[in-house]
Every structure is written in C-alpha cells, then in structure tokens.
Design a protein around this motif. Structure first.
Motif, PDB file in Angstrom:
ATOM      1  N   GLU A 111      32.205  57.904  39.645  1.00 22.80           N
ATOM      2  CA  GLU A 111      31.473  56.751  40.161  1.00 22.80           C
ATOM      3  C   GLU A 111      31.548  55.615  39.144  1.00 22.80           C
ATOM      4  N   ASP A 120      29.486  53.581  37.941  1.00 21.15           N
ATOM      5  CA  ASP A 120      28.411  53.399  36.962  1.00 21.15           C
ATOM      6  C   ASP A 120      28.344  54.563  35.970  1.00 21.15           C
ATOM      7  N   PRO A 152      29.251  51.556  31.175  1.00 18.20           N
ATOM      8  CA  PRO A 152      29.698  52.051  32.481  1.00 18.20           C
ATOM      9  C   PRO A 152      31.208  51.879  32.631  1.00 18.20           C
ATOM     10  N   LEU A 204      32.922  51.067  34.987  1.00 21.45           N
ATOM     11  CA  LEU A 204      33.375  49.927  35.800  1.00 21.45           C
ATOM     12  C   LEU A 204      33.800  48.738  34.939  1.00 21.45           C
ATOM     13  N   LEU A 205      33.333  48.711  33.679  1.00 16.32           N
ATOM     14  CA  LEU A 205      33.739  47.619  32.781  1.00 16.32           C
ATOM     15  C   LEU A 205      35.105  47.884  32.150  1.00 16.32           C
ATOM     16  N   PRO A 211      25.409  52.136  42.212  1.00 17.97           N
ATOM     17  CA  PRO A 211      25.495  50.750  42.679  1.00 17.97           C
ATOM     18  C   PRO A 211      26.033  50.694  44.107  1.00 17.97           C
ATOM     19  N   ALA A 261      24.377  49.001  36.408  1.00 20.17           N
ATOM     20  CA  ALA A 261      24.984  50.143  35.732  1.00 20.17           C
ATOM     21  C   ALA A 261      24.665  50.172  34.243  1.00 20.17           C
ATOM     22  N   ALA A 262      24.568  48.992  33.595  1.00 24.48           N
ATOM     23  CA  ALA A 262      24.476  48.977  32.132  1.00 24.48           C
ATOM     24  C   ALA A 262      23.093  48.580  31.609  1.00 24.48           C
ATOM     25  N   ALA A 302      32.350  45.998  24.962  1.00 24.83           N
ATOM     26  CA  ALA A 302      32.464  46.540  26.322  1.00 24.83           C
ATOM     27  C   ALA A 302      32.647  45.432  27.356  1.00 24.83           C
ATOM     28  N   ALA A 340      33.435  39.612  32.539  1.00 26.41           N
ATOM     29  CA  ALA A 340      32.270  40.447  32.829  1.00 26.41           C
ATOM     30  C   ALA A 340      31.018  39.824  32.228  1.00 26.41           C
TER      31      ALA A 340
END
Lengths: 159, 447
Positions: free
Chosen positions: A16, A18, A61, A63-64, B329, B342-343, B400, B405
C-alpha cells in the motif's frame, strides 16, 4: 504499484502507498539490513539513503519513493566483498550488538561523499541523529576515518 | 572672495566637521580594575543578577556550542557579516575581569566597551539601555562571580567600512536614542514590570520588530515581525497572524513551557529563550505575558475548521504508543493530502494534544505566518532533541520529500488544512530553505 531504484536496480513493489519504506524493504523486498528501532525517526536504526540523503525509512511512506534512488546497507558491499566503510567498521571492530550499524554506515557514507576527509567534529555532527546503546562511538569515529583514508588512497591510485 | 579662499574655507569647514565627528565618536577608556573578589558582592544581589541574566538571554549568545557558559565565541550571522560574541566571564585578559561597574554600565547603556570602542548592536544595547542602575549592578555582581574562563573571541568577519568601529558612532547618532525607563502611572505595577522587561532586558523587539537596511529596528513598526537566523520571528500583538488569539494565560504558558496547544512550539532561536524563561522567576514571566497580552490582537478572523470525527480510523486513544495507525489513503485525493495522511497524520491529527502529540497544524502559527520559512525549516531539518531539556521533537523529511512533494504538502497544509491563501514565491522559499539547511549540517538547539 511503486517503482524504486534499489541499490541500482529497478524494483516494483505492491505494498500500500502509505506503507513505511522500512516495512517495504524488510517485508516485501526481504532486505533486513535497515532495522526497526523506535518507529519515530528518532534513533536512526532505519536510516537509508534516498538520492544520496539520509532518510528515516520508518517514517517515510513508500508513496514518496516513486522513481527515487534508494541505497541500503546491502548496497554498500557483501559479506564476501565488503565495501570500504564496511571493511573499516570490521577492522576497527566498531559493532558490538550491531543493531545501529547499518544506519551508522549509511549516514557515514553520505558524509564521506560530502566531506572526503572528515574531522572528529564533522563525524560527530553528521552521526548525531544515530543512537548507539552499546557505546562503540569511539570505534565508529575511528572506522569512519579509516574508510576516508582507504577511499582517498584509492582515489590517488586512480589518478 | 577668491576661489582660493572659498576652497580654504571649505577645507576648514570639512576639517571642523570631521573633528567634531571624531570628538562625538570618541570615548575614552575607563581605568582597568583588579578583578573584584566574589566576597565583595552580596549573595542576594548575585541571585537577582542570575534571574535577570536569564531574562536577558545572556548565556544564549555569549556561549559557543559545547563550550563554557559566558565564554563567548558564538558566531552570529547578520546580514552584514559574522559577529562573534565576547567572553563575559571575569577573566582579566580575555573577559571582563578588569571592567569596573562604571565600564559595565557604559556597555549596557551606551554600547561602548571598557577600552572605549563602540560595540556592534548585535549586543542589544538599544534595549539594555532601559535597565535600571540596581539591575545593572545585580547583573554585574552575577557575571563577576562566575568562573573566569580564558577564551579569545574570534575576530569579526565584517566588510569595510562597517569593520571600522567608529562608523558605529554615526549609526548611533541616527538610530540609538537611549532614555531611562519611565513608569506609566495609568498602568499597574505588573504591566510596568512586564513592559520594562519586554522592552528592556528580554529585548523581544530585537527579533520580533523589523529592521531597516542599516540594521536598526523600525520603531514605528514595533513587533510587526522580523527574522532571525533564517527563522521568522512572528508578528506580535495587533500584528499577530495567530488563528486563535493569544491570551495572557496562553502567553504565560508558552513563555515558560515552550509550547501552546493553540499555537505551536518554540523552535529555532526562540527555543533557547523559552529554556531561559523556564528557569526565570515566574512572576517576571507572568508580567511579561501580561504586558504582551496588552498589545492586543487583530480582529478575530472566522475560524472554519473541519471537525475531525472522534471515531475516525487511527484516532482511537487505545492505539498504543505515541503514534496512531492511519486509515489507508483514499484514491484520487490531492497529492498533498495523500502525503499528509501517510506521513504526518499519525502524530499531527491523532487526537493527542501537545505536548505528547503533534502540533495542531490547522491553528499552528507556522501555517498562518506571513512566510513559509519556519514550516520549511521544520519539515526539512526536523526538530532535533534539545540537550538535557524536555522539548518537542520531529524527524526531518528533507531527504524523503523532493521539491514537488514538498510543494504539494505545503500547499495542502497552508490552503486546505489551515485555510489561508497560498504563500507567494513558495518555490524560491523551498530552494532557500534547502540551501540554509545544507549549510547548517545538523541544526541543534544552542543555549
């Protein structure tokens, strides 16, 4: 689906989006070098390099990470052929329990790219986010300097 | 009159003006003394001086990282160059051991050292000049009874002509008009005490008041917000951008505890200030809060915050530890919100208030500030643990978050979560904050 450049190799992961990068590395990609310590980005055991910068993978996460260049301790060398930093840590016997060492190695790697000839102050400042409970700090500092010497000799030999 | 005579007259006039300037700028050295013995000061006076020194943040600037307190040597970046703080321990050669009370008073009131040299206004004598004789004497007693430390301050790194200290006489002529503190009879003793400290020793305006091109505070815009060491010093009083107006109680708590649930945590150069005030006399900090609250606050803006449902996934108080699991999410959300969920959400929207949970970003001053500077500093460098102090922590996300982003996240936080118009020039601010973060390899609280 997230695409990572992991230790130079393109990998697709299905976790996933996240999911923390640390879990993806350990659970999906079965690279257990990076460790779970505090889960809060405070101890440094989970540190990996992302585009050359140290990152706490436990609070990052995945996703980054799409398309990003990720380096883990497995990317620094192997048991048979340890990289210069790993060899220096072995020669100085800088690990006791070893739990923090993967993170130490990667943050030290980032330092040596930025500062090829680091002094004690540089090493102390750079490694400050990494905690070690065994107390091998003095050996770790020596190991980083030893690796710096190895690397500069290698650079001179090439020149 | 012949041309020669006019020329001669002009030269004489210029010479007279120059001589007058020199006379104005010149301060004679005050006689050195033998360092006074500790026994020559009363314990009570030393104790009072210690409390005042905390309010004045003396140790914050006069101590270099990992070095002896008050021994100086801290590099202070200014828009003009780097100034190093001096050794204010009673060492006779490298400190102020040979300074008489008169010399110390002259430095505090006029910004001139014992030898007669003008001091740079990085030493905030434009505030300290308000300090009463009794308080200056107590500070002197406190400093002269510290351990003498031999420590030479590095030479300042300033360009010509401001490396010539006589130039400061001109600066003072233009911008420095000291006057003793005058009690405002229409106000009570607490308000006057608070004002005396805020405007004087605590030198709040040194950071929170904007400065002109010559580095002097713009008096007509007192507390309209400034900048210090790469951080925004938020506007105070009627200029405050806070979503929830500051109250006297909130200010008093913030100044001593270093955080406020409705505003956020003290970071950057404000961190050592609250660490000092935590040890200062409670009455004095309460008086400062009382005075600061009397500066008023802007007309309240409507606060339309989306309520977080108490039953939302991840918000259950039984979630163990400091973090709570977040919901997965949802697809199709804007990227900034996806990153936040998420973060950030597990600490910042987990239903745990400060100090154990994260700052409520909807009301955080960093989000309502005129510039994204502080938010970016926090995101890129994190909040490292203070040495030996309880304080807020946050991991850094500089590695990160790539620029896309980061920009998406900041946009979501500022516009959607906090409900403010977008910050102009965000891309430039991100680039500047990354550069500043790279030069300070690891930001840590300096005290």
């Amino acid at each position: 689906m997230t695409t990572l450049i992991l230790n130079g190799e393109e990998r697709q992961v299905t976790s996933e989006p996240d999911t923390p990068l640390l879990y993806v590395l350990r659970d999906e990609l079965e690279l257990n070098g990076a460790k779970f310590g505090c889960g809060l980005g405070q101890c440094g055991a989970c540190t990996v390099l992302v585009d050359g910068e140290p990152v706490f993978s436990c609070v990052t996460p995945v996703l980054l990470m799409n398309g990003r260049d990720i380096r883990t301790v497995e990317g620094l060398g192997t048991v048979a052929a340890p990289g210069p930093l790993q060899a220096a840590f072995i020669e100085e016997q800088a690990a006791q329990c070893g739990y923090c060492i993967a993170g130490m190695l990667l943050r030290a790697q980032a330092l040596l790219v930025r500062v090829p000839d680091p002094q004690d102050d540089d090493i102390l400042a750079a490694l400050e986010p990494q905690l070690c409970r065994c107390g091998t700090h003095m050996r770790i500092i020596r190991a980083v300097k030893r690796a710096a010497r190895t690397l500069s000799r290698a650079a001179e030999a090439v020149r | 009159m012949s041309f020669r005579r006019i020329l001669l007259f002009g030269c004489l006039l210029a010479l007279t003006a120059f001589a007058a300037a020199l006379v104005y700028a010149w301060h004679s050295p005050l006689a050195p003394i033998d360092p006074p013995s500790a026994a020559s000061f009363s314990d009570d006076e030393v104790r009072r001086g210690a409390a005042l020194a905390l309010i004045g943040d003396c140790r914050t600037c006069h101590t270099a990282p990992d070095a002896r307190t008050f021994a100086g040597g801290l590099a202070m970046p200014t828009p003009f160059g780097t100034i190093y703080s001096t050794n204010i321990t009673p060492d006779p050669e490298t400190g102020i051991g040979r300074w008489s009370l008169a010399a110390f008073t002259r430095a505090m009131r006029e910004g001139v050292d014992r030898e007669g040299r003008h001091l740079y206004p990085a030493f905030p004598y434009d505030h300290f000049s308000l300090t009463t004789d009794g308080d200056v004497k107590a500070l002197y007693a406190f400093l002269m009874t510290r351990d003498a430390v031999v420590a030479h301050a590095p030479a300042n790194d300033l360009p010509f002509p401001i490396n010539i200290r006589l130039v400061l006489a001109g600066w003072k002529l233009l911008f420095f008009h000291p006057a003793p503190f005058v009690t405002e009879p229409s106000r009570d003793a607490q308000w006057n005490r608070g004002r005396y400290l805020v405007e004087g020793l605590a030198h709040c305006g040194a950071c929170h008041t904007p400065r002109n091109l010559m580095g002097a505070e713009i008096g007509s815009r007192a507390f309209a917000g400034g900048e210090a060491e790469g951080w925004t010093a938020f506007p105070l009083g009627s200029h405050s951008p806070a979503r929830i107006p500051w109250t006297e109680a909130a200010l008093g708590h913030y100044l001593r505890a270093g955080w406020g649930a409705d505003h956020g945590a003290a970071l950057g150069p404000m961190r050592p200030v609250v660490e000092n005030l935590a040890e200062a006399p409670a009455d004095d900090v309460v008086a400062m809060a009382h005075y600061l609250a009397s500066l008023g606050h802007p007309v309240e803006k409507p606060l339309a915050l989306a309520p977080t449902p108490a039953e939302a996934a991840g918000l259950r108080p039984q979630s163990a530890g400091w973090q709570a699991a977040s919901a997965a999410p949802a697809a199709g959300l804007p990227p900034g919100q996806t990153i936040f969920d998420a973060a950030c959400r597990s600490c910042h929207a987990a239903g745990r208030p400060l100090p154990l949970g994260g700052v409520d970003l909807a009301v955080s001053s960093s989000l309502s500030a005129p510039s994204p500077q502080n938010l970016l500093n926090i995101l890129l460098q994190g909040v490292p643990a203070s040495d030996g102090e309880a304080g807020p922590i946050m991991p850094n996300f500089g590695g990160a978050l790539d620029d896309a982003a980061l920009s998406a996240l900041v946009g979501y936080l500022r516009q959607d979560l906090a409900g403010h118009p977008p910050w102009p020039g965000l891309a430039d601010a991100i680039a500047a904050a990354r550069r500043a973060g790279a030069s300070s390899s690891h930001a840590r609280a300096v005290r």
